[in-house]
Design a protein around this motif. Structure first.
Motif, PDB file in Angstrom:
ATOM      1  N   SER A  82       0.750  -1.163   0.132  1.00 46.87           N
ATOM      2  CA  SER A  82       0.093  -0.046   0.040  1.00 46.87           C
ATOM      3  C   SER A  82       0.873   1.257   0.060  1.00 46.87           C
ATOM      4  CB  SER A  82      -0.984  -0.007   1.263  1.00 46.87           C
ATOM      5  OG  SER A  82      -1.660   1.276   1.400  1.00 46.87           O
ATOM      6  N   ARG A  83       0.372   2.302  -0.682  1.00 44.82           N
ATOM      7  CA  ARG A  83       1.259   3.495  -0.820  1.00 44.82           C
ATOM      8  C   ARG A  83       0.898   4.332   0.487  1.00 44.82           C
ATOM      9  NH1 ARG A  83       0.494   6.645  -6.247  1.00 44.82           N
ATOM     10  NH2 ARG A  83       2.217   7.786  -5.213  1.00 44.82           N
ATOM     11  N   ARG A  84      -0.195   3.946   1.225  1.00 44.00           N
ATOM     12  CA  ARG A  84      -0.909   4.737   2.215  1.00 44.00           C
ATOM     13  C   ARG A  84       0.154   4.719   3.489  1.00 44.00           C
ATOM     14  NH1 ARG A  84      -6.019   2.776   0.119  1.00 44.00           N
ATOM     15  NH2 ARG A  84      -5.944   1.328   1.836  1.00 44.00           N
ATOM     16  N   TYR A  85       0.910   3.380   3.643  1.00 44.25           N
ATOM     17  CA  TYR A  85       1.791   3.420   4.688  1.00 44.25           C
ATOM     18  C   TYR A  85       2.959   4.141   4.555  1.00 44.25           C
ATOM     19  CZ  TYR A  85       4.377   0.815   8.102  1.00 44.25           C
ATOM     20  OH  TYR A  85       5.083   0.301   9.370  1.00 44.25           O
ATOM     21  N   GLU A  86       3.316   5.093   5.623  1.00 40.86           N
ATOM     22  CA  GLU A  86       4.331   5.859   5.979  1.00 40.86           C
ATOM     23  C   GLU A  86       5.829   5.104   6.221  1.00 40.86           C
ATOM     24  OE1 GLU A  86       3.527   8.973   8.658  1.00 40.86           O
ATOM     25  OE2 GLU A  86       1.887   9.602   7.314  1.00 40.86           O
ATOM     26  N   GLY A  87       6.620   5.411   5.413  1.00 43.42           N
ATOM     27  CA  GLY A  87       7.772   4.781   5.789  1.00 43.42           C
ATOM     28  C   GLY A  87       8.112   3.342   4.888  1.00 43.42           C
ATOM     29  N   LEU A  88       8.981   2.436   5.323  1.00 39.26           N
ATOM     30  CA  LEU A  88       9.291   1.321   4.913  1.00 39.26           C
ATOM     31  C   LEU A  88       8.296   0.190   5.099  1.00 39.26           C
ATOM     32  CD1 LEU A  88      13.108   1.185   4.834  1.00 39.26           C
ATOM     33  CD2 LEU A  88      11.534   1.260   2.689  1.00 39.26           C
ATOM     34  N   PRO A  89       7.550  -0.648   4.392  1.00 40.92           N
ATOM     35  CA  PRO A  89       6.602  -1.640   4.957  1.00 40.92           C
ATOM     36  C   PRO A  89       7.334  -2.665   5.419  1.00 40.92           C
ATOM     37  CG  PRO A  89       6.871  -1.988   2.329  1.00 40.92           C
ATOM     38  CD  PRO A  89       7.587  -0.642   2.942  1.00 40.92           C
ATOM     39  N   LEU A  90       6.175  -3.397   6.451  1.00 47.84           N
ATOM     40  CA  LEU A  90       6.599  -4.707   7.113  1.00 47.84           C
ATOM     41  C   LEU A  90       6.249  -5.793   6.235  1.00 47.84           C
ATOM     42  CD1 LEU A  90       5.863  -3.550  10.828  1.00 47.84           C
ATOM     43  CD2 LEU A  90       8.236  -3.781   9.695  1.00 47.84           C
ATOM     44  N   VAL A  91       6.981  -6.956   5.907  1.00 48.98           N
ATOM     45  CA  VAL A  91       6.814  -7.971   5.382  1.00 48.98           C
ATOM     46  C   VAL A  91       7.007  -9.323   5.991  1.00 48.98           C
ATOM     47  CG1 VAL A  91       6.991  -6.785   2.939  1.00 48.98           C
ATOM     48  CG2 VAL A  91       9.043  -8.138   4.055  1.00 48.98           C
ATOM     49  N   SER A  92       6.236 -10.213   5.635  1.00 47.76           N
ATOM     50  CA  SER A  92       6.333 -11.442   6.188  1.00 47.76           C
ATOM     51  C   SER A  92       6.762 -12.606   5.382  1.00 47.76           C
ATOM     52  CB  SER A  92       5.069 -11.765   7.122  1.00 47.76           C
ATOM     53  OG  SER A  92       4.004 -12.187   6.122  1.00 47.76           O
ATOM     54  N   ILE A  93       7.629 -13.443   5.476  1.00 46.14           N
ATOM     55  CA  ILE A  93       8.106 -14.521   4.403  1.00 46.14           C
ATOM     56  C   ILE A  93       8.275 -15.868   5.157  1.00 46.14           C
ATOM     57  CG2 ILE A  93       9.716 -15.246   2.959  1.00 46.14           C
ATOM     58  CD1 ILE A  93      10.181 -11.995   4.618  1.00 46.14           C
ATOM     59  N   PRO A  94       7.105 -16.702   4.719  1.00 43.98           N
ATOM     60  CA  PRO A  94       7.015 -17.936   5.649  1.00 43.98           C
ATOM     61  C   PRO A  94       8.282 -18.969   5.445  1.00 43.98           C
ATOM     62  CG  PRO A  94       5.675 -18.125   3.516  1.00 43.98           C
ATOM     63  CD  PRO A  94       6.257 -16.654   3.556  1.00 43.98           C
ATOM     64  N   LEU A  95       8.574 -19.379   6.511  1.00 41.71           N
ATOM     65  CA  LEU A  95       9.623 -20.498   6.718  1.00 41.71           C
ATOM     66  C   LEU A  95       9.071 -21.964   6.327  1.00 41.71           C
ATOM     67  CD1 LEU A  95      11.625 -19.408   9.820  1.00 41.71           C
ATOM     68  CD2 LEU A  95      11.503 -18.406   7.460  1.00 41.71           C
ATOM     69  N   GLU A  96       9.324 -22.289   5.118  1.00 38.23           N
ATOM     70  CA  GLU A  96       8.531 -23.751   4.627  1.00 38.23           C
ATOM     71  C   GLU A  96       8.973 -24.947   5.769  1.00 38.23           C
ATOM     72  OE1 GLU A  96       9.321 -24.650   0.765  1.00 38.23           O
ATOM     73  OE2 GLU A  96       8.857 -22.578  -0.016  1.00 38.23           O
TER      74      GLU A  96
END
Length: 443
Positions: free
Chosen positions: A115-129
């Motif tokens: 989303s462009r509405r989020y200020e700053g760098l976004p938080l992302v999640s990467i699953p550990l298979e």
């Protein structure tokens, strides 16, 4: 309301098409740019997947290895990150503050659009298979989405709009400015006395206002050219016709005529020249002004009786030699004076060329909404190929119709008078003689 051929509808189609094209193109390209810019790049996803594999390996080794890996990653990426189990509890001995737990509500899967509405760098999640755990981290600056959004928008949205605007201006120029420029060139040609300029076919075929303007300008050009040619020819013919009486006057002045003979000769020649000048001016007025006479119901029989009385008095003909076959209900819509002059010129012309003892007859015949008035004489007639010529000014076919001393303007004036009443006139050979037909609308 503009008619269906009006330029208004072309402009409506052009402007509406341009606006709709602009809206569709900008919307479609903008959505594609937003979609492309909102996702992480392939490089970023591959790097983050690699981090997740490393975190899974460290988690399988043990909490100490995971804690060491987290410390190394914070130093390498200078970014906040944490490994959470399936119960959203931190692993590797890390403790989360209330503020950090609040941040986790904004975490997005790394394959989702950002989303462009989020200020700053976004938080992302990467699953550990295979573990149920997931790596959560603040996206490194070099992987920031929407980085090139402004550049892509300028190149993908604004540039096509500029190109569409250029296309619109070209179409508008082709539709309006180019034909107007051609008409301007034709008007400038008229200003330079170049009367041979013709309307381009591309404008002549148009059925809108520009086509009508072009055809009007073309008609004006042809009319002006014909008028100048007619005037030049008229001046040549007039000068030629004036030479004869002037020459006779010169001969009379140089002869030994007595005073009475000289006066009669001078009076006759002056009268002849005056008639020539008056007829020429009248024809020139009809040709240049092209007046539209006010029309009213005209009793043809009564008008013919009056014309015959005057013509017989001047020519010395007995009244019974001029006949009429006109129904009592013959009434035409015309101008009394103009119709009288036209019929009088035809009648005088018929008397002039009629042989001794011949007769002249007016026939009236109904033809639908029109009356056809036929004036027939018993003269020698006119060759078929010369019938249209007799309506031209100064046209005298003395070889075909000998007799008389006219100037060849009577039928030309008669034709102009009839046309100005909305009628038509033509000539035909009869057996014997010539038949002149005037067609006017019935009352």
């Amino acid at each position: 309301m503009p008619n269906r051929h009006s330029l208004f509808w072309r402009l409506v189609v052009l402007v509406a098409g341009f606006c709709l094209s602009m809206i569709w193109a900008s919307g479609y390209v903008g959505r594609q740019i937003d979609r492309t810019s909102s996702y992480l790049s392939d490089e970023a996803r591959n790097t983050l997947s690699g981090y997740a594999d490393q975190a899974r390996t460290a988690l399988q080794i043990g909490p100490q290895a995971l804690a060491q890996w987290l410390a190394d990653m914070r130093a390498r990426e200078s970014s906040w990150l944490v490994v959470m189990d399936d119960q959203l509890q931190p692993l590797g001995g890390q403790k989360l503050s209330d503020e950090e737990r609040q941040m986790l509500t904004f975490v997005r899967h790394y394959d989702w659009p950002m989303s462009r509405r989020y200020e700053g760098l976004p938080l992302v999640s990467i699953p550990l298979e295979g573990t149920g755990a997931q790596l959560m981290m603040r996206l490194p600056e070099r992987f920031r989405p929407w980085r090139n959004h402004a550049l892509l928008t300028a190149g993908g949205v604004y540039l096509p709009l500029i190109l569409l605007s250029m296309l619109f201006c070209w179409l508008l120029y082709r539709l309006l400015v180019s034909p107007l420029d051609r008409l301007r060139q034709q008007a400038n040609a008229l200003q330079s006395n170049r009367l041979d300029s013709l309307l381009p076919p591309s404008i002549a075929r148009r059925s809108d206002e520009l086509g009508e303007l072009g055809r009007s300008l073309e008609y004006l050009t042809r009319r002006l050219r014909d008028s100048i040619t007619q005037q030049q020819q008229l001046l040549r013919d007039l000068s030629h016709e004036l030479r004869t009486p002037l020459s006779r006057l010169r001969v009379a002045c140089e002869s030994d005529l007595n005073a009475d003979e000289m006066r009669r000769r001078t009076d006759r020649e002056i009268t002849s020249m005056q008639q020539l000048v008056d007829s020429t001016l009248e024809f020139a007025w009809l040709d240049s002004e092209q007046p539209r006479f006010e029309c009213e119901p005209v009793e043809v029989a009564a008008l013919w009786d009056l014309l015959c009385e005057n013509a017989c008095f001047e020519a010395g003909w007995p009244r019974e030699r001029i006949q009429a076959r006109v129904p009592d209900d013959c009434r035409v819509l015309g101008n009394l004076n103009a119709l009288a002059q036209a019929m009088e010129n035809i009648l005088r012309n018929a008397i002039r060329y009629s042989p001794a003892g011949a007769s002249i007859c007016l026939w009236a015949e109904r033809d639908g909404e029109y009356w056809r008035l036929r004036i027939e004489d018993q003269g020698p007639g006119v060759p078929e190929d010369q019938l249209p010529v007799i309506f031209r000014p100064f046209a005298r076919l003395s070889a075909a119709r000998p007799g008389g001393d006219g100037f060849g303007l009577g039928l030309a004036i008669a034709r102009g008078m009839v046309l100005m009443q909305g009628g038509s006139i033509w000539a035909e050979n009869s057996e014997p003689g010539l038949r002149m037909t005037i067609q006017l609308r019935s009352v």
